[in-house]
Design a protein around this motif. Structure first.
Motif, PDB file in Angstrom:
ATOM      1  N   GLN A   1      74.064  73.231 120.370  1.00  0.00           N
ATOM      2  CA  GLN A   1      73.008  74.074 120.911  1.00  0.00           C
ATOM      3  C   GLN A   1      71.679  73.840 120.181  1.00  0.00           C
ATOM      4  N   PRO A   2      70.604  73.539 120.917  1.00  0.00           N
ATOM      5  CA  PRO A   2      69.294  73.412 120.273  1.00  0.00           C
ATOM      6  C   PRO A   2      68.791  74.765 119.772  1.00  0.00           C
ATOM      7  N   VAL A   3      67.776  74.717 118.930  1.00  0.00           N
ATOM      8  CA  VAL A   3      67.059  75.917 118.503  1.00  0.00           C
ATOM      9  C   VAL A   3      65.752  75.960 119.289  1.00  0.00           C
ATOM     10  N   VAL A   4      65.546  77.024 120.046  1.00  0.00           N
ATOM     11  CA  VAL A   4      64.346  77.146 120.867  1.00  0.00           C
ATOM     12  C   VAL A   4      63.516  78.308 120.352  1.00  0.00           C
ATOM     13  N   SER A   5      62.242  78.036 120.047  1.00  0.00           N
ATOM     14  CA  SER A   5      61.314  79.076 119.620  1.00  0.00           C
ATOM     15  C   SER A   5      60.110  79.049 120.553  1.00  0.00           C
ATOM     16  N   GLY A   6      59.136  79.870 120.284  1.00  0.00           N
ATOM     17  CA  GLY A   6      57.954  79.890 121.116  1.00  0.00           C
ATOM     18  C   GLY A   6      57.097  78.653 120.976  1.00  0.00           C
ATOM     19  N   THR A   7      57.255  77.923 119.863  1.00  0.00           N
ATOM     20  CA  THR A   7      56.396  76.770 119.604  1.00  0.00           C
ATOM     21  C   THR A   7      57.122  75.435 119.656  1.00  0.00           C
ATOM     22  N   ALA A   8      58.443  75.423 119.579  1.00  0.00           N
ATOM     23  CA  ALA A   8      59.157  74.151 119.555  1.00  0.00           C
ATOM     24  C   ALA A   8      60.603  74.330 119.990  1.00  0.00           C
ATOM     25  N   MET A   9      61.157  73.248 120.499  1.00  0.00           N
ATOM     26  CA  MET A   9      62.580  73.152 120.811  1.00  0.00           C
ATOM     27  C   MET A   9      63.141  72.056 119.913  1.00  0.00           C
ATOM     28  N   PHE A  10      64.060  72.425 119.001  1.00  0.00           N
ATOM     29  CA  PHE A  10      64.606  71.500 118.019  1.00  0.00           C
ATOM     30  C   PHE A  10      65.992  71.047 118.467  1.00  0.00           C
ATOM     31  N   LEU A  11      66.187  69.722 118.560  1.00  0.00           N
ATOM     32  CA  LEU A  11      67.446  69.158 119.006  1.00  0.00           C
ATOM     33  C   LEU A  11      68.004  68.228 117.944  1.00  0.00           C
ATOM     34  N   ALA A  12      69.326  68.282 117.758  1.00  0.00           N
ATOM     35  CA  ALA A  12      70.008  67.372 116.845  1.00  0.00           C
ATOM     36  C   ALA A  12      70.889  66.448 117.667  1.00  0.00           C
ATOM     37  N   CYS A  13      70.558  65.151 117.682  1.00  0.00           N
ATOM     38  CA  CYS A  13      71.329  64.161 118.423  1.00  0.00           C
ATOM     39  C   CYS A  13      72.483  63.660 117.554  1.00  0.00           C
ATOM     40  N   VAL A  14      73.601  63.306 118.204  1.00  0.00           N
ATOM     41  CA  VAL A  14      74.766  62.893 117.428  1.00  0.00           C
ATOM     42  C   VAL A  14      74.500  61.634 116.616  1.00  0.00           C
TER      43      VAL A  14
ATOM     44  N   GLY B   1      71.955  60.937 114.877  1.00  0.00           N
ATOM     45  CA  GLY B   1      71.243  61.192 113.640  1.00  0.00           C
ATOM     46  C   GLY B   1      69.807  61.627 113.767  1.00  0.00           C
ATOM     47  N   GLN B   2      69.240  61.600 114.972  1.00  0.00           N
ATOM     48  CA  GLN B   2      67.847  62.000 115.129  1.00  0.00           C
ATOM     49  C   GLN B   2      67.725  63.515 115.300  1.00  0.00           C
ATOM     50  N   VAL B   3      66.717  64.079 114.653  1.00  0.00           N
ATOM     51  CA  VAL B   3      66.328  65.463 114.881  1.00  0.00           C
ATOM     52  C   VAL B   3      64.956  65.410 115.545  1.00  0.00           C
ATOM     53  N   THR B   4      64.835  66.047 116.696  1.00  0.00           N
ATOM     54  CA  THR B   4      63.620  65.937 117.498  1.00  0.00           C
ATOM     55  C   THR B   4      63.066  67.313 117.805  1.00  0.00           C
ATOM     56  N   ALA B   5      61.758  67.440 117.760  1.00  0.00           N
ATOM     57  CA  ALA B   5      61.076  68.666 118.155  1.00  0.00           C
ATOM     58  C   ALA B   5      60.274  68.382 119.413  1.00  0.00           C
ATOM     59  N   LEU B   6      60.486  69.187 120.458  1.00  0.00           N
ATOM     60  CA  LEU B   6      59.766  69.062 121.716  1.00  0.00           C
ATOM     61  C   LEU B   6      58.926  70.307 121.949  1.00  0.00           C
ATOM     62  N   ASP B   7      57.820  70.137 122.647  1.00  0.00           N
ATOM     63  CA  ASP B   7      57.027  71.284 123.099  1.00  0.00           C
ATOM     64  C   ASP B   7      57.795  71.949 124.234  1.00  0.00           C
ATOM     65  N   PRO B   8      58.189  73.222 124.105  1.00  0.00           N
ATOM     66  CA  PRO B   8      59.016  73.859 125.138  1.00  0.00           C
ATOM     67  C   PRO B   8      58.306  74.047 126.469  1.00  0.00           C
ATOM     68  N   SER B   9      56.987  73.951 126.501  1.00  0.00           N
ATOM     69  CA  SER B   9      56.271  74.146 127.762  1.00  0.00           C
ATOM     70  C   SER B   9      56.013  72.843 128.508  1.00  0.00           C
ATOM     71  N   THR B  10      56.024  71.713 127.791  1.00  0.00           N
ATOM     72  CA  THR B  10      55.713  70.439 128.432  1.00  0.00           C
ATOM     73  C   THR B  10      56.788  69.374 128.249  1.00  0.00           C
ATOM     74  N   GLY B  11      57.667  69.530 127.260  1.00  0.00           N
ATOM     75  CA  GLY B  11      58.642  68.497 126.937  1.00  0.00           C
ATOM     76  C   GLY B  11      58.089  67.383 126.081  1.00  0.00           C
ATOM     77  N   GLU B  12      56.816  67.462 125.695  1.00  0.00           N
ATOM     78  CA  GLU B  12      56.204  66.435 124.859  1.00  0.00           C
ATOM     79  C   GLU B  12      56.832  66.430 123.469  1.00  0.00           C
ATOM     80  N   ARG B  13      57.088  65.223 122.955  1.00  0.00           N
ATOM     81  CA  ARG B  13      57.676  65.105 121.617  1.00  0.00           C
ATOM     82  C   ARG B  13      56.630  65.451 120.565  1.00  0.00           C
ATOM     83  N   LEU B  14      56.972  66.386 119.684  1.00  0.00           N
ATOM     84  CA  LEU B  14      56.079  66.784 118.599  1.00  0.00           C
ATOM     85  C   LEU B  14      56.334  65.950 117.352  1.00  0.00           C
TER      86      LEU B  14
END
Length: 509
Positions: A247-260, A262-275
């Motif tokens: 399960q990702p962590v979703v906040s008002g400013t970012a969506m944090f995902l952990a890929c199997v 090894g990558q940890v990625t932060a996306l803008d929850p309103s646009t999907g743009e990689r932060l």
């Protein structure tokens, strides 16, 4: 286990499998290989003696090799072994419906063989259909060929992973109808749900969350989507380098995902743009958690990594120094100073404060394959087929509850703990572990329980059930074309479901 035989025993005693059972066994093995290859493991010696045919469907045992070691093997060799095994199980000829696929698996050139994910994709039904409420124009969001295609009416396959003993065993539940009408209903005291919309997605949904009338989901095809809960229209789509199982962590400013991978990625929850993106290790286990000012993940090599949530830079890491086969972090849902660590070998521990000082460590009887849940001073862990409650401050075992295979990650409230397994949904007293109530679901592929707007939801093999969370009384049941692949999530009166048919479904409850 009663009723369990190896595929080798079945072939020796009963001869080759008919096409239907052969496809089910093939689908189960392909799913097992796809899931394990995704986390960097290979089988290395796949054969008929490594496939168990159980009342809950086929299971593959014996996964142990690492794809990244000198002698760990090549995933393409597993695919070749799969082709050889299914050809043998079908009578020695790669013909019939599976013939073209098996011939590709047996290609002498490893580079031309399909991956296990490709094979699993072929054997998984993928209805390409989107139904939205009248007056909503979603034509720009769906390709012409998808709009023209009707949902399949053939037979689909259901599958689920299970970790047992010291190695991997992966389940494949029995065949279910992919053409079951969504409208099937049997009463129980609640209002009848109706389908609001349904849409196809790329791959099967692995996680599903809803915030502010937006559903965020990840899939086995490395897709991350944001979908409007009212309409089913995709707001944005992004892709990750590898699958997101946790399960990702979703906040008002970012969506944090952990890929199997090894990558940890932060996306803008309103646009999907990689932060930002940070590589935390070869393999990440479990879900990311927020601990102090850090986003924390655990890795296969037992490292706990803290990442700055704003910049994505690694701020700290900690390791006990003893190999445990991997670590998954958890924090209390009610807050606190402890970071709880569960290890694959059954060890549970806690560290505390900025120095990450070890506070306690407890060794349970069986391996741990799922993240822990913590509430107040209790930590809840699925160890083998047992749900165990530990003291959050000392690690002392408070109670144990014995379940059946494939017990899911618990959902915890102040007074009750909910979990599902292959047969039932359970509600347990959080302090004592005493069973308050249970309801049969008939699930051969149990989906995690979800609490949404005062209702407990659990999936059966081809049915969604709604229960009163306090009394266990059934409100209603609703037919599905196949099993759920993620816990339901909701916004208002809209309940979102992800099915094994590669669909998102919205019910109005």
């Amino acid at each position: 286990m009663p009723g369990v035989r190896t595929l080798e025993e079945v072939l020796d005693h009963d001869g080759p499998l008919a096409e239907g059972p052969l496809r089910e066994v093939a689908a189960g093995i392909a799913d097992a290989l796809a899931r394990v290859h995704a986390i960097g493991l290979v089988h290395g010696r796949l054969g008929a003696d490594q496939v168990l045919l159980t009342p809950y469907g086929p299971r593959v045992t014996g996964f142990a090799g690492r794809a990244d070691t000198d002698d760990g093997g090549d995933p393409s060799e597993d695919v070749y072994a799969f082709g050889t095994l299914i050809t043998l199980a079908g009578g020695g000829a790669s013909s019939g419906e599976l013939g073209p696929l098996l011939r590709r698996c047996l290609d002498p050139d490893p580079g031309r063989r399909p991956t296990a994910v490709d094979v699993d994709r072929v054997l998984t039904p993928r209805p390409a259909v989107l139904t939205v409420p009248a007056g909503v124009d979603d034509s720009a969001d769906v390709p012409q060929e998808a709009r023209a295609q009707e949902p399949p009416t053939g037979r689909g396959l259901t599958r689920r992973r299970l970790l047992v003993g010291g190695g991997f065993a992966l389940t494949a539940a029995t065949v279910t109808s992919a053409g079951v009408a969504f409208a099937r209903y049997a009463g129980g005291g609640g209002s009848r749900p109706r389908m609001r919309w349904r849409r196809s997605v790329e791959g099967r949904v692995t996680t599903l969350q809803v915030f502010d009338n937006v559903a965020y989901c990840t899939t086995t095809d490395n897709v991350v989507m944001a979908v409007g809960t009212e309409t089913g229209v995709a707001l944005w789509t992004a892709r990750t380098e590898s699958m997101v199982w946790s399960q990702p962590v979703v906040s008002g400013t970012a969506m944090f995902l952990a890929c199997v991978a090894g990558q940890v990625t932060a996306l803008d929850p309103s646009t999907g743009e990689r932060l930002w993106q940070q590589h935390a290790g070869d393999q990440i286990l479990g879900a990311p958690v927020l601990y102090g000012s850090s986003l924390v993940v655990g890795t296969r090599d037992d490292r706990v990594v803290g990442i700055d949530m704003t910049q994505g830079a690694q701020s700290w890491q900690w390791s006990e120094g003893t190999p445990h086969g991997g670590v998954m972090p958890a924090v209390s849902e009610t807050g606190g100073d402890f970071l709880y660590l569960t290890h694959s070998d059954g060890t549970v521990g806690a560290i505390r404060d900025d120095r990450r000082e070890p506070r306690w460590s407890t060794r349970l009887d069986s391996p741990i394959a799922r993240p822990a849940r913590a509430m107040g001073d209790l930590v809840f862990v699925v160890s083998g087929f047992t749900l165990v409650a530990l003291s959050g401050s000392t690690g002392e075992v408070r109670w144990r509850f014995q379940g059946a295979p494939d017990m899911t990650v618990p959902v915890v409230t102040e007074n009750l703990v909910y979990t599902t397994d292959v047969g039932a949904l359970y509600a347990l007293d959080a302090r004592t572990g005493r069973e308050r109530w249970r309801q049969p679901t008939g699930a051969r592929v149990p989906s995690p329980v979800a609490l949404v707007n005062g209702t407990a939801y659990a999936g059966g093999t081809d049915t969604l059930y709604a229960f009163d969370p306090v009394t266990g009384g059934r409100h209603w049941r609703h037919g599905l074309p196949t099993y759920l692949t993620a816990a339901p999530a909701g916004a208002g009166k809209v309940l979102l479901l992800g099915t094994a048919g590669s669909e998102l479904v919205a019910l109005e409850t």
